[in-house]
Scaffold this motif. Structure first.
Motif, PDB file in Angstrom:
ATOM      1  N   PRO A 116     -32.154  27.022  39.301  1.00  0.00           N
ATOM      2  CA  PRO A 116     -30.960  26.439  38.900  1.00  0.00           C
ATOM      3  C   PRO A 116     -29.741  26.063  39.744  1.00  0.00           C
ATOM      4  CG  PRO A 116     -30.787  28.664  38.228  1.00  0.00           C
ATOM      5  CD  PRO A 116     -32.193  28.394  38.898  1.00  0.00           C
ATOM      6  N   ILE A 117     -30.199  25.255  40.748  1.00  0.00           N
ATOM      7  CA  ILE A 117     -29.411  25.050  41.936  1.00  0.00           C
ATOM      8  C   ILE A 117     -28.001  24.382  41.379  1.00  0.00           C
ATOM      9  CG2 ILE A 117     -28.958  23.640  43.931  1.00  0.00           C
ATOM     10  CD1 ILE A 117     -32.040  23.839  44.541  1.00  0.00           C
ATOM     11  N   ASN A 125     -33.367  15.529  40.233  1.00  0.00           N
ATOM     12  CA  ASN A 125     -33.628  16.185  41.268  1.00  0.00           C
ATOM     13  C   ASN A 125     -32.623  15.653  42.315  1.00  0.00           C
ATOM     14  OD1 ASN A 125     -36.082  17.364  40.238  1.00  0.00           O
ATOM     15  ND2 ASN A 125     -37.057  15.196  40.520  1.00  0.00           N
ATOM     16  N   VAL A 126     -32.525  16.806  43.581  1.00  0.00           N
ATOM     17  CA  VAL A 126     -31.573  16.601  44.583  1.00  0.00           C
ATOM     18  C   VAL A 126     -32.089  16.501  45.878  1.00  0.00           C
ATOM     19  CG1 VAL A 126     -30.948  18.835  44.770  1.00  0.00           C
ATOM     20  CG2 VAL A 126     -29.374  17.271  45.534  1.00  0.00           C
ATOM     21  N   SER A 127     -31.868  15.749  46.991  1.00  0.00           N
ATOM     22  CA  SER A 127     -32.451  15.506  47.946  1.00  0.00           C
ATOM     23  C   SER A 127     -32.085  16.577  48.967  1.00  0.00           C
ATOM     24  CB  SER A 127     -32.089  14.180  48.677  1.00  0.00           C
ATOM     25  OG  SER A 127     -30.900  14.254  49.120  1.00  0.00           O
ATOM     26  N   LEU A 128     -32.760  17.253  50.168  1.00  0.00           N
ATOM     27  CA  LEU A 128     -32.628  18.194  50.951  1.00  0.00           C
ATOM     28  C   LEU A 128     -31.276  17.723  51.629  1.00  0.00           C
ATOM     29  CD1 LEU A 128     -32.882  20.545  52.410  1.00  0.00           C
ATOM     30  CD2 LEU A 128     -34.696  19.441  53.805  1.00  0.00           C
ATOM     31  N   GLN A 170     -20.088  21.428  52.600  1.00  0.00           N
ATOM     32  CA  GLN A 170     -18.663  21.633  52.108  1.00  0.00           C
ATOM     33  C   GLN A 170     -18.133  22.963  51.659  1.00  0.00           C
ATOM     34  OE1 GLN A 170     -16.365  19.063  51.832  1.00  0.00           O
ATOM     35  NE2 GLN A 170     -18.011  18.091  53.316  1.00  0.00           N
ATOM     36  N   PHE A 171     -19.166  24.123  51.129  1.00  0.00           N
ATOM     37  CA  PHE A 171     -18.965  25.211  50.691  1.00  0.00           C
ATOM     38  C   PHE A 171     -18.961  26.156  51.996  1.00  0.00           C
ATOM     39  CE2 PHE A 171     -21.216  24.034  46.683  1.00  0.00           C
ATOM     40  CZ  PHE A 171     -19.754  23.602  46.131  1.00  0.00           C
ATOM     41  N   GLU A 172     -19.085  25.536  53.142  1.00  0.00           N
ATOM     42  CA  GLU A 172     -19.457  26.355  54.417  1.00  0.00           C
ATOM     43  C   GLU A 172     -20.324  27.521  54.373  1.00  0.00           C
ATOM     44  OE1 GLU A 172     -15.214  27.481  55.691  1.00  0.00           O
ATOM     45  OE2 GLU A 172     -14.867  25.257  56.145  1.00  0.00           O
ATOM     46  N   ARG A 173     -21.334  27.429  53.570  1.00  0.00           N
ATOM     47  CA  ARG A 173     -22.550  28.223  53.475  1.00  0.00           C
ATOM     48  C   ARG A 173     -23.842  27.687  53.850  1.00  0.00           C
ATOM     49  NH1 ARG A 173     -21.794  31.050  47.793  1.00  0.00           N
ATOM     50  NH2 ARG A 173     -23.504  32.377  48.614  1.00  0.00           N
ATOM     51  N   PRO A 174     -24.766  28.575  54.508  1.00  0.00           N
ATOM     52  CA  PRO A 174     -25.842  27.871  54.689  1.00  0.00           C
ATOM     53  C   PRO A 174     -26.712  27.620  53.422  1.00  0.00           C
ATOM     54  CG  PRO A 174     -25.710  30.181  55.090  1.00  0.00           C
ATOM     55  CD  PRO A 174     -24.290  30.075  54.714  1.00  0.00           C
ATOM     56  N   LEU A 175     -27.490  26.558  53.642  1.00  0.00           N
ATOM     57  CA  LEU A 175     -28.279  26.246  52.467  1.00  0.00           C
ATOM     58  C   LEU A 175     -29.038  27.327  52.070  1.00  0.00           C
ATOM     59  CD1 LEU A 175     -29.361  23.839  50.739  1.00  0.00           C
ATOM     60  CD2 LEU A 175     -30.910  23.152  52.329  1.00  0.00           C
ATOM     61  N   SER A 176     -29.616  28.058  52.773  1.00  0.00           N
ATOM     62  CA  SER A 176     -30.651  29.285  52.236  1.00  0.00           C
ATOM     63  C   SER A 176     -29.552  30.059  51.347  1.00  0.00           C
ATOM     64  CB  SER A 176     -31.047  29.780  53.557  1.00  0.00           C
ATOM     65  OG  SER A 176     -29.970  30.587  54.279  1.00  0.00           O
ATOM     66  N   SER A 177     -28.599  30.314  51.741  1.00  0.00           N
ATOM     67  CA  SER A 177     -27.796  31.130  50.649  1.00  0.00           C
ATOM     68  C   SER A 177     -27.620  30.583  49.103  1.00  0.00           C
ATOM     69  CB  SER A 177     -26.520  31.698  51.064  1.00  0.00           C
ATOM     70  OG  SER A 177     -25.546  30.517  50.952  1.00  0.00           O
ATOM     71  N   ILE A 178     -27.600  29.353  49.231  1.00  0.00           N
ATOM     72  CA  ILE A 178     -27.486  28.550  47.974  1.00  0.00           C
ATOM     73  C   ILE A 178     -28.956  28.741  47.291  1.00  0.00           C
ATOM     74  CG2 ILE A 178     -27.091  26.442  46.683  1.00  0.00           C
ATOM     75  CD1 ILE A 178     -24.866  25.877  48.899  1.00  0.00           C
ATOM     76  N   LEU A 179     -29.833  28.390  47.782  1.00  0.00           N
ATOM     77  CA  LEU A 179     -31.160  28.577  47.317  1.00  0.00           C
ATOM     78  C   LEU A 179     -31.656  30.090  46.899  1.00  0.00           C
ATOM     79  CD1 LEU A 179     -33.334  26.148  49.996  1.00  0.00           C
ATOM     80  CD2 LEU A 179     -32.216  25.677  47.600  1.00  0.00           C
ATOM     81  N   LEU A 180     -31.241  30.916  47.650  1.00  0.00           N
ATOM     82  CA  LEU A 180     -31.472  32.241  47.286  1.00  0.00           C
ATOM     83  C   LEU A 180     -30.659  32.638  46.095  1.00  0.00           C
ATOM     84  CD1 LEU A 180     -32.801  34.937  47.906  1.00  0.00           C
ATOM     85  CD2 LEU A 180     -30.810  35.491  49.473  1.00  0.00           C
TER      86      LEU A 180
END
Length: 87
Positions: free
Chosen positions: A6-7, A45-48, A57-67
């Motif tokens: 649930p991204i 669906n969202v693209s990479l 924009q959240f100043e976070r790595p993508l990996s943290s959002i996916l995790l």
């Protein structure tokens, strides 16, 4: 069919933590607010590329959002019973 993490829920949560409206975040990411709304609801669906822009924009790595999305998915899924081995 596999379940998608649930991204969108994670994105909505992060957006609200920053007190941003959908319009504000969408504008910053150069996407439409309608698309962001559908993304947060898990209907598209969202693209990479788009995820990378949102993560920036959240100043976070993508990996943290996916995790975070995968952790949320695991918490939402029903516990499966273990099968006993056949005798």
């Amino acid at each position: 069919m596999i379940d998608r993490p649930p991204i969108g829920k994670v994105i909505r949560s992060l957006r609200r933590e920053l007190n941003l409206t959908q319009n504000e975040l969408a504008s910053r990411c150069e996407i439409t607010s309608q698309y962001l709304s559908l993304l947060e609801l898990g209907r598209v669906n969202v693209s990479l590329d788009t995820l990378l822009v949102i993560a920036a924009q959240f100043e976070r790595p993508l990996s943290s959002i996916l995790l975070e999305a995968e952790t949320l998915m695991a918490a939402m899924s029903p516990k499966r019973k273990k099968r006993k081995p056949a005798a």
